[in-house]
Scaffold this motif. Structure first.
Motif, PDB file in Angstrom:
ATOM      1  N   ILE A 100     -67.427   4.597  11.051  1.00  0.00           N
ATOM      2  CA  ILE A 100     -67.039   4.463  12.418  1.00  0.00           C
ATOM      3  C   ILE A 100     -68.158   4.188  13.227  1.00  0.00           C
ATOM      4  O   ILE A 100     -69.081   4.672  13.240  1.00  0.00           O
ATOM      5  N   VAL A 101     -67.575   3.102  14.269  1.00  0.00           N
ATOM      6  CA  VAL A 101     -68.853   3.015  15.014  1.00  0.00           C
ATOM      7  C   VAL A 101     -68.257   3.846  16.197  1.00  0.00           C
ATOM      8  O   VAL A 101     -66.996   3.475  16.885  1.00  0.00           O
ATOM      9  N   GLY A 104     -72.304   4.517  18.792  1.00  0.00           N
ATOM     10  CA  GLY A 104     -73.319   2.989  18.753  1.00  0.00           C
ATOM     11  C   GLY A 104     -74.766   3.477  17.704  1.00  0.00           C
ATOM     12  O   GLY A 104     -75.426   3.230  17.258  1.00  0.00           O
ATOM     13  N   HIS A 105     -74.810   4.273  18.279  1.00  0.00           N
ATOM     14  CA  HIS A 105     -76.140   5.513  18.054  1.00  0.00           C
ATOM     15  C   HIS A 105     -77.123   4.398  16.400  1.00  0.00           C
ATOM     16  O   HIS A 105     -78.279   4.501  16.586  1.00  0.00           O
ATOM     17  N   THR A 106     -75.826   5.291  15.658  1.00  0.00           N
ATOM     18  CA  THR A 106     -76.110   5.089  14.556  1.00  0.00           C
ATOM     19  C   THR A 106     -76.182   4.007  13.729  1.00  0.00           C
ATOM     20  O   THR A 106     -77.356   3.353  12.859  1.00  0.00           O
ATOM     21  N   LYS A 130     -64.149   2.695  17.563  1.00  0.00           N
ATOM     22  CA  LYS A 130     -63.724   3.869  18.980  1.00  0.00           C
ATOM     23  C   LYS A 130     -64.956   3.005  20.100  1.00  0.00           C
ATOM     24  O   LYS A 130     -65.642   4.374  20.254  1.00  0.00           O
ATOM     25  N   ALA A 150     -60.080   9.832  19.961  1.00  0.00           N
ATOM     26  CA  ALA A 150     -59.477  11.456  19.106  1.00  0.00           C
ATOM     27  C   ALA A 150     -60.478  11.082  17.554  1.00  0.00           C
ATOM     28  O   ALA A 150     -60.972  10.187  17.618  1.00  0.00           O
ATOM     29  N   PHE A 151     -60.750  12.611  17.642  1.00  0.00           N
ATOM     30  CA  PHE A 151     -61.102  12.630  16.440  1.00  0.00           C
ATOM     31  C   PHE A 151     -60.441  12.938  14.999  1.00  0.00           C
ATOM     32  O   PHE A 151     -59.483  13.601  14.895  1.00  0.00           O
TER      33      PHE A 151
END
Ligand code: IMP
Length: 197
Positions: A100-101, A104-106, A130, A150-151
């Motif tokens: 998942i993005v 965006g830090h990862t 997301k 949403a998680f």
């Protein structure tokens, strides 16, 4: 459906169809080339295995992991590389597979790492995107699904290491976060083991 899920967002069949479409797109992109496919552990592993098996492209497999930043503000706590690649990517076409993005830090960290290691090209495919939570400009080249803020769990994605083996992607109930022993709701991050998620 798992009792901790509020609803199913994407069924097994919907996921399989999008994985096939992503594989076909990647086969066209990598025609005549042999990329190194990099799985960002652990959240991407289910998607990675299905995607690679749906592709015709002759791809090598490698693995990386970045630390999660818990509920700290992403801007002050950058993800760190926790597990390096087994092989060299110097001069190679790299296919980075993400679960998942979110902020965006990862993705930004992984792209920079692969560029520093001399990758010839970097193609990013993510299962989920997301966009509403983005904090830095980091986009995948291909996203199977765009999701609301949403998680979500399942198909590799966890909350506190749970729910990864659900065959669908579901929205986690808020009460499930509090019942997990972690006394706070997720802020878009998971994985208490230092392995990102
Ligand atoms: P980033 O915020 O884009 O750096 O994403 C950090 C990591 O948080 C992702 O690689 C995911 O593993 C995890 N993450 C973000 N949103 C969710 C979610 O809704 N469910 C499970 N994990 C998530």
């Amino acid at each position: 459906m798992h009792p901790d899920c509020e609803r199913i967002l994407f069924t097994q069949e919907q996921i399989a169809a999008r994985v096939r479409a992503a594989a076909a797109w990647l086969d066209r992109r990598f025609a005549g080339r042999r990329p190194v496919a990099v799985c960002n552990l652990k959240g991407s592993v289910v998607f990675f295995c299905d995607l690679l098996r749906a592709m015709q492209t002759d791809a090598e497999m490698d693995f990386m992991a970045v630390s999660s930043y818990g509920n700290a503000t992403a801007a002050v706590c950058r993800p760190k590389i926790k597990k390096h690649l087994f092989s060299s990517v110097e001069g190679r076409d790299v296919l980075l597979v993400e679960d998942i993005v979110d902020t965006g830090h990862t993705l930004l960290t992984l792209r920079a790492f692969l560029r520093e290691r001399g990758a010839k090209s970097i193609t990013v495919v993510t299962l989920l995107d997301k966009p509403a939570r983005r904090e830095v400009p980091a986009e995948a080249d291909y996203a199977c699904f765009s999701v609301e803020d949403a998680f979500v769990v399942g198909y590799g994605l966890d909350y506190a290491e749970r729910y990864r083996n659900l065959p669908y992607i579901g929205v986690l109930k808020r009460e499930a976060c509090f019942a997990s022993g972690k006394d706070e709701a997720p802020a878009g991050q998971a994985g208490a083991d230092g392995f990102g998620s």
